[in-house]
Design an enzyme around this catalytic site. Structure first.
Site, PDB file in Angstrom:
ATOM      1  N   HIS A  63       0.814  -1.227   0.084  1.00 21.57           N
ATOM      2  CA  HIS A  63      -0.080  -0.059  -0.012  1.00 21.57           C
ATOM      3  C   HIS A  63       1.032   1.118   0.097  1.00 21.57           C
ATOM      4  O   HIS A  63       0.889   2.252  -0.760  1.00 21.57           O
ATOM      5  CB  HIS A  63      -0.939  -0.009   1.145  1.00 21.57           C
ATOM      6  CG  HIS A  63      -1.955   1.200   1.086  1.00 21.57           C
ATOM      7  ND1 HIS A  63      -2.899   1.131   2.207  1.00 21.57           N
ATOM      8  CD2 HIS A  63      -2.111   2.273   0.296  1.00 21.57           C
ATOM      9  CE1 HIS A  63      -3.508   2.354   1.704  1.00 21.57           C
ATOM     10  NE2 HIS A  63      -2.919   2.968   0.826  1.00 21.57           N
ATOM     11  N   GLU A 117       1.264   7.867  -4.034  1.00 23.20           N
ATOM     12  CA  GLU A 117       1.970   7.402  -2.795  1.00 23.20           C
ATOM     13  C   GLU A 117       3.370   8.350  -2.937  1.00 23.20           C
ATOM     14  O   GLU A 117       3.612   8.806  -1.968  1.00 23.20           O
ATOM     15  CB  GLU A 117       2.294   5.900  -3.075  1.00 23.20           C
ATOM     16  CG  GLU A 117       1.291   5.177  -2.791  1.00 23.20           C
ATOM     17  CD  GLU A 117       0.623   5.312  -1.631  1.00 23.20           C
ATOM     18  OE1 GLU A 117       1.322   5.363  -0.639  1.00 23.20           O
ATOM     19  OE2 GLU A 117      -0.751   5.415  -1.444  1.00 23.20           O
ATOM     20  N   HIS A 121       3.582  10.858   0.115  1.00 27.14           N
ATOM     21  CA  HIS A 121       4.685  10.358   1.057  1.00 27.14           C
ATOM     22  C   HIS A 121       6.000  10.312   0.573  1.00 27.14           C
ATOM     23  O   HIS A 121       7.019  10.697   1.489  1.00 27.14           O
ATOM     24  CB  HIS A 121       4.204   8.954   1.338  1.00 27.14           C
ATOM     25  CG  HIS A 121       2.746   8.800   1.856  1.00 27.14           C
ATOM     26  ND1 HIS A 121       2.240   9.302   3.184  1.00 27.14           N
ATOM     27  CD2 HIS A 121       1.787   8.288   1.160  1.00 27.14           C
ATOM     28  CE1 HIS A 121       1.113   8.765   3.378  1.00 27.14           C
ATOM     29  NE2 HIS A 121       0.539   8.360   2.281  1.00 27.14           N
TER      30      HIS A 121
END
Length: 239
Positions: A63, A117, A121
């Site tokens: 994930h 992502e 992040h």
């Protein structure tokens, strides 16, 4: 103001500046490395769509790799000047599609997921990683954790229709990796708790698993849980 007072103020100023510089240089404290059980994602209220490359394997998938602070907060969207560039991971695309597939609808090739992502992040860890390095680090962590093998070593075979206790699952992963994970569950239409996501903590170099400085938030699991199979969790592709 006396000379001694001026010296004392100067010393305080220099110490304050040094602390500020050190604080600014410290981007984050550790990572959450998060893997999910794909069929549980599909069996949630949101449903799923298989990626354009086809139905994923009955295995954990990545994930994300998320920078965090020890106080439970986290940085996000740290550098808008460094957007996701798919050309930088083009040679990894087939590996990412296998180990980091998208299950969002409509069916995709993974680029939208990976962009999210990286930009949310990955840009917060770019002092240590460029874009390609960020995705490579996550892929290596998945291989190093090898959750499916850790479970099989303990006699747990996900997607076999058998319920297992949380202590069995946590003990198996702890034995395989060295540190206890945090496990998040979802609940299917029959009220059964399913393993949804496994959080593991990793040092700021994204190299070594560590004891979690702080646990994430997520739906707690009952004592008995299952790993659903794709045969029992319908995707919108099959509806």
């Amino acid at each position: 103001m006396t000379k001694s007072n001026r010296r004392a103020l100067l010393a305080i100023f220099l110490v304050t500046q040094s602390v500020a510089i050190l604080t600014a240089a410290k981007d984050f404290d550790f990572f959450y490395f998060v893997q999910q059980w794909p069929a549980s994602y599909c069996d949630s209220r949101r449903g799923c769509c298989y990626p354009k490359t086809g139905k994923p394997a009955e295995d954990f998938s990545i994930h994300g790799l998320w920078p965090n602070y020890d106080d439970g907060t986290y940085p996000s969207n740290c550098d808008s000047s460094n957007p996701f560039d798919d050309s930088k991971v083009s040679s990894l695309e087939s590996v990412l599609q296998e180990h980091w597939p998208t299950l969002a609808c409509p069916s995709g090739d993974g680029l939208k997921f990976w962009r999210h992502e990286w930009e949310k992040h990955g840009t917060c860890a770019e002092s240590g990683f460029d874009e390609r390095g960020y995705f490579e680090a996550a892929l290596l962590l998945k291989k190093k954790a090898n959750l499916i093998q850790a479970l099989k070593n303990a006699g747990i075979r996900p997607a076999d229709g058998v319920f297992h206790t949380m202590s069995q699952i946590k003990d198996a992963i702890t034995k395989g990796v060295g540190y206890e994970p945090f496990i998040e569950c979802n609940v299917d239409s029959s009220g059964n708790h399913q393993i949804f996501q496994v959080y593991q903590c990793v040092d700021a170099s994204a190299t070594n698993f560590i004891k979690c400085p702080v646990l994430p938030h997520g739906r707690a699991c009952r004592n008995k849980v299952e790993f659903p199979s794709f045969s029992t969790a319908s995707s919108r592709d099959e509806l």
